[in-house]
Design a protein around this motif. Structure first.
Motif, PDB file in Angstrom:
ATOM      1  N   SER A  12     -20.574  50.615 -54.229  1.00  0.00           N
ATOM      2  CA  SER A  12     -20.206  51.969 -53.873  1.00  0.00           C
ATOM      3  C   SER A  12     -19.134  52.416 -54.852  1.00  0.00           C
ATOM      4  CB  SER A  12     -19.691  52.033 -52.437  1.00  0.00           C
ATOM      5  OG  SER A  12     -18.395  51.528 -52.358  1.00  0.00           O
ATOM      6  N   VAL A  13     -18.752  53.660 -54.775  1.00  0.00           N
ATOM      7  CA  VAL A  13     -17.700  54.176 -55.640  1.00  0.00           C
ATOM      8  C   VAL A  13     -16.470  54.385 -54.773  1.00  0.00           C
ATOM      9  CG1 VAL A  13     -17.001  56.091 -57.113  1.00  0.00           C
ATOM     10  CG2 VAL A  13     -19.362  55.298 -57.154  1.00  0.00           C
ATOM     11  N   ILE A  14     -15.342  53.847 -55.208  1.00  0.00           N
ATOM     12  CA  ILE A  14     -14.103  53.931 -54.447  1.00  0.00           C
ATOM     13  C   ILE A  14     -13.067  54.653 -55.301  1.00  0.00           C
ATOM     14  CG2 ILE A  14     -12.287  52.621 -53.308  1.00  0.00           C
ATOM     15  CD1 ILE A  14     -14.288  50.303 -53.174  1.00  0.00           C
ATOM     16  N   LYS A  15     -12.449  55.683 -54.753  1.00  0.00           N
ATOM     17  CA  LYS A  15     -11.402  56.395 -55.469  1.00  0.00           C
ATOM     18  C   LYS A  15     -10.080  55.707 -55.187  1.00  0.00           C
ATOM     19  CE  LYS A  15      -9.605  61.025 -56.217  1.00  0.00           C
ATOM     20  NZ  LYS A  15      -9.767  61.159 -57.613  1.00  0.00           N
ATOM     21  N   LEU A  16      -9.410  55.269 -56.238  1.00  0.00           N
ATOM     22  CA  LEU A  16      -8.151  54.542 -56.115  1.00  0.00           C
ATOM     23  C   LEU A  16      -7.094  55.198 -56.981  1.00  0.00           C
ATOM     24  CD1 LEU A  16      -9.621  50.997 -56.564  1.00  0.00           C
ATOM     25  CD2 LEU A  16      -8.962  52.022 -54.427  1.00  0.00           C
ATOM     26  N   LYS A  17      -6.077  55.744 -56.340  1.00  0.00           N
ATOM     27  CA  LYS A  17      -4.956  56.332 -57.084  1.00  0.00           C
ATOM     28  C   LYS A  17      -5.453  57.214 -58.224  1.00  0.00           C
ATOM     29  CE  LYS A  17      -0.832  53.797 -56.451  1.00  0.00           C
ATOM     30  NZ  LYS A  17       0.224  53.072 -57.095  1.00  0.00           N
ATOM     31  N   ASP A  18      -6.277  58.193 -57.916  1.00  0.00           N
ATOM     32  CA  ASP A  18      -6.818  59.149 -58.884  1.00  0.00           C
ATOM     33  C   ASP A  18      -7.694  58.502 -59.939  1.00  0.00           C
ATOM     34  OD1 ASP A  18      -5.487  61.191 -57.552  1.00  0.00           O
ATOM     35  OD2 ASP A  18      -3.678  60.873 -58.734  1.00  0.00           O
ATOM     36  N   GLU A  19      -8.196  57.328 -59.671  1.00  0.00           N
ATOM     37  CA  GLU A  19      -9.146  56.679 -60.555  1.00  0.00           C
ATOM     38  C   GLU A  19     -10.347  56.281 -59.731  1.00  0.00           C
ATOM     39  OE1 GLU A  19      -7.479  53.428 -62.664  1.00  0.00           O
ATOM     40  OE2 GLU A  19      -5.731  54.551 -63.270  1.00  0.00           O
ATOM     41  N   VAL A  20     -11.450  56.040 -60.389  1.00  0.00           N
ATOM     42  CA  VAL A  20     -12.641  55.633 -59.664  1.00  0.00           C
ATOM     43  C   VAL A  20     -12.987  54.203 -60.051  1.00  0.00           C
ATOM     44  CG1 VAL A  20     -15.088  56.070 -59.314  1.00  0.00           C
ATOM     45  CG2 VAL A  20     -13.513  57.985 -59.514  1.00  0.00           C
ATOM     46  N   MET A  21     -13.129  53.346 -59.055  1.00  0.00           N
ATOM     47  CA  MET A  21     -13.562  51.973 -59.250  1.00  0.00           C
ATOM     48  C   MET A  21     -15.061  51.985 -58.970  1.00  0.00           C
ATOM     49  SD  MET A  21     -12.049  48.753 -57.190  1.00  0.00           S
ATOM     50  CE  MET A  21     -11.610  47.326 -58.098  1.00  0.00           C
ATOM     51  N   THR A  22     -15.873  51.985 -60.014  1.00  0.00           N
ATOM     52  CA  THR A  22     -17.305  52.161 -59.832  1.00  0.00           C
ATOM     53  C   THR A  22     -18.005  50.851 -59.547  1.00  0.00           C
ATOM     54  OG1 THR A  22     -17.661  51.950 -62.198  1.00  0.00           O
ATOM     55  CG2 THR A  22     -17.394  54.178 -61.337  1.00  0.00           C
ATOM     56  N   SER A  23     -19.034  50.943 -58.782  1.00  0.00           N
ATOM     57  CA  SER A  23     -19.922  49.818 -58.489  1.00  0.00           C
ATOM     58  C   SER A  23     -19.195  48.601 -57.954  1.00  0.00           C
ATOM     59  CB  SER A  23     -20.728  49.446 -59.743  1.00  0.00           C
ATOM     60  OG  SER A  23     -21.491  50.537 -60.149  1.00  0.00           O
ATOM     61  N   THR A  24     -18.250  48.816 -57.069  1.00  0.00           N
ATOM     62  CA  THR A  24     -17.552  47.704 -56.451  1.00  0.00           C
ATOM     63  C   THR A  24     -18.314  47.297 -55.200  1.00  0.00           C
ATOM     64  OG1 THR A  24     -15.433  48.479 -57.256  1.00  0.00           O
ATOM     65  CG2 THR A  24     -15.394  46.927 -55.431  1.00  0.00           C
ATOM     66  N   PRO A  25     -18.809  46.069 -55.150  1.00  0.00           N
ATOM     67  CA  PRO A  25     -19.537  45.655 -53.951  1.00  0.00           C
ATOM     68  C   PRO A  25     -18.584  45.467 -52.772  1.00  0.00           C
ATOM     69  CG  PRO A  25     -19.346  43.824 -55.472  1.00  0.00           C
ATOM     70  CD  PRO A  25     -18.763  45.027 -56.159  1.00  0.00           C
ATOM     71  N   MET A  26     -19.017  45.890 -51.609  1.00  0.00           N
ATOM     72  CA  MET A  26     -18.243  45.695 -50.394  1.00  0.00           C
ATOM     73  C   MET A  26     -18.683  44.372 -49.780  1.00  0.00           C
ATOM     74  SD  MET A  26     -16.131  48.131 -49.759  1.00  0.00           S
ATOM     75  CE  MET A  26     -15.806  48.515 -51.460  1.00  0.00           C
ATOM     76  N   ASP A  27     -18.188  43.271 -50.354  1.00  0.00           N
ATOM     77  CA  ASP A  27     -18.525  41.955 -49.829  1.00  0.00           C
ATOM     78  C   ASP A  27     -17.251  41.125 -49.744  1.00  0.00           C
ATOM     79  OD1 ASP A  27     -17.981  41.101 -52.435  1.00  0.00           O
ATOM     80  OD2 ASP A  27     -20.079  40.857 -52.953  1.00  0.00           O
ATOM     81  N   LEU A  28     -17.369  39.966 -49.133  1.00  0.00           N
ATOM     82  CA  LEU A  28     -16.192  39.129 -48.920  1.00  0.00           C
ATOM     83  C   LEU A  28     -15.552  38.688 -50.224  1.00  0.00           C
ATOM     84  CD1 LEU A  28     -17.450  36.957 -45.933  1.00  0.00           C
ATOM     85  CD2 LEU A  28     -15.917  38.935 -45.867  1.00  0.00           C
ATOM     86  N   GLN A  29     -16.349  38.442 -51.251  1.00  0.00           N
ATOM     87  CA  GLN A  29     -15.806  37.973 -52.525  1.00  0.00           C
ATOM     88  C   GLN A  29     -14.929  39.031 -53.196  1.00  0.00           C
ATOM     89  OE1 GLN A  29     -15.837  34.858 -53.757  1.00  0.00           O
ATOM     90  NE2 GLN A  29     -16.689  34.457 -51.728  1.00  0.00           N
ATOM     91  N   THR A  30     -15.271  40.317 -53.045  1.00  0.00           N
ATOM     92  CA  THR A  30     -14.469  41.389 -53.634  1.00  0.00           C
ATOM     93  C   THR A  30     -13.065  41.379 -53.047  1.00  0.00           C
ATOM     94  OG1 THR A  30     -16.423  42.740 -54.018  1.00  0.00           O
ATOM     95  CG2 THR A  30     -14.311  43.880 -53.983  1.00  0.00           C
TER      96      THR A  30
END
Length: 107
Positions: A12-30
């Motif tokens: 998914s795409v997560i917006k972090l402090k005015d930046e985008v962390m693209t393609s971060t899997p939402m799994d336990l390892q992340t």
């Protein structure tokens, strides 16, 4: 990511402090990767500041540890929105050491 729910474990795409962390899997390892990175940096800081930084170290360690547990629980429950919110908080803690060579890159 209210309303639209992506499957847990999928990028998914997560917006972090005015930046985008693209393609971060939402799994336990992340979450584990970010938690371990933050924990190691907090340990480094403790080693540099001890004994004067011990209370601050304990507080930061507990916060990172609690976020890791909350993230794992959200992933396990399949709560994508909650997992993203918690991962954002953990990433914000990690951003203090963004230039560190071990900073975990998005998977």
């Amino acid at each position: 990511m209210r309303g639209a729910r992506a499957a847990v474990g999928r990028p998914s795409v997560i917006k972090l402090k005015d930046e985008v962390m693209t393609s971060t899997p939402m799994d336990l390892q992340t979450g584990l990767r970010l938690y371990q990175f933050v924990r190691d940096r907090i340990d480094d800081r403790r080693d540099e500041q001890h004994p004067h930084g011990h209370d601050a170290y304990v507080e930061a360690w507990r916060k990172a540890h609690d976020l890791d547990k909350e993230y794992s629980t959200a992933v396990y429950r399949g709560d994508q929105a909650e997992a993203e919110c918690i991962l954002r908080k953990l990433t914000n803690m990690a951003n203090e050491w963004r230039d560190h060579p071990d900073y975990p890159s998005p998977a």
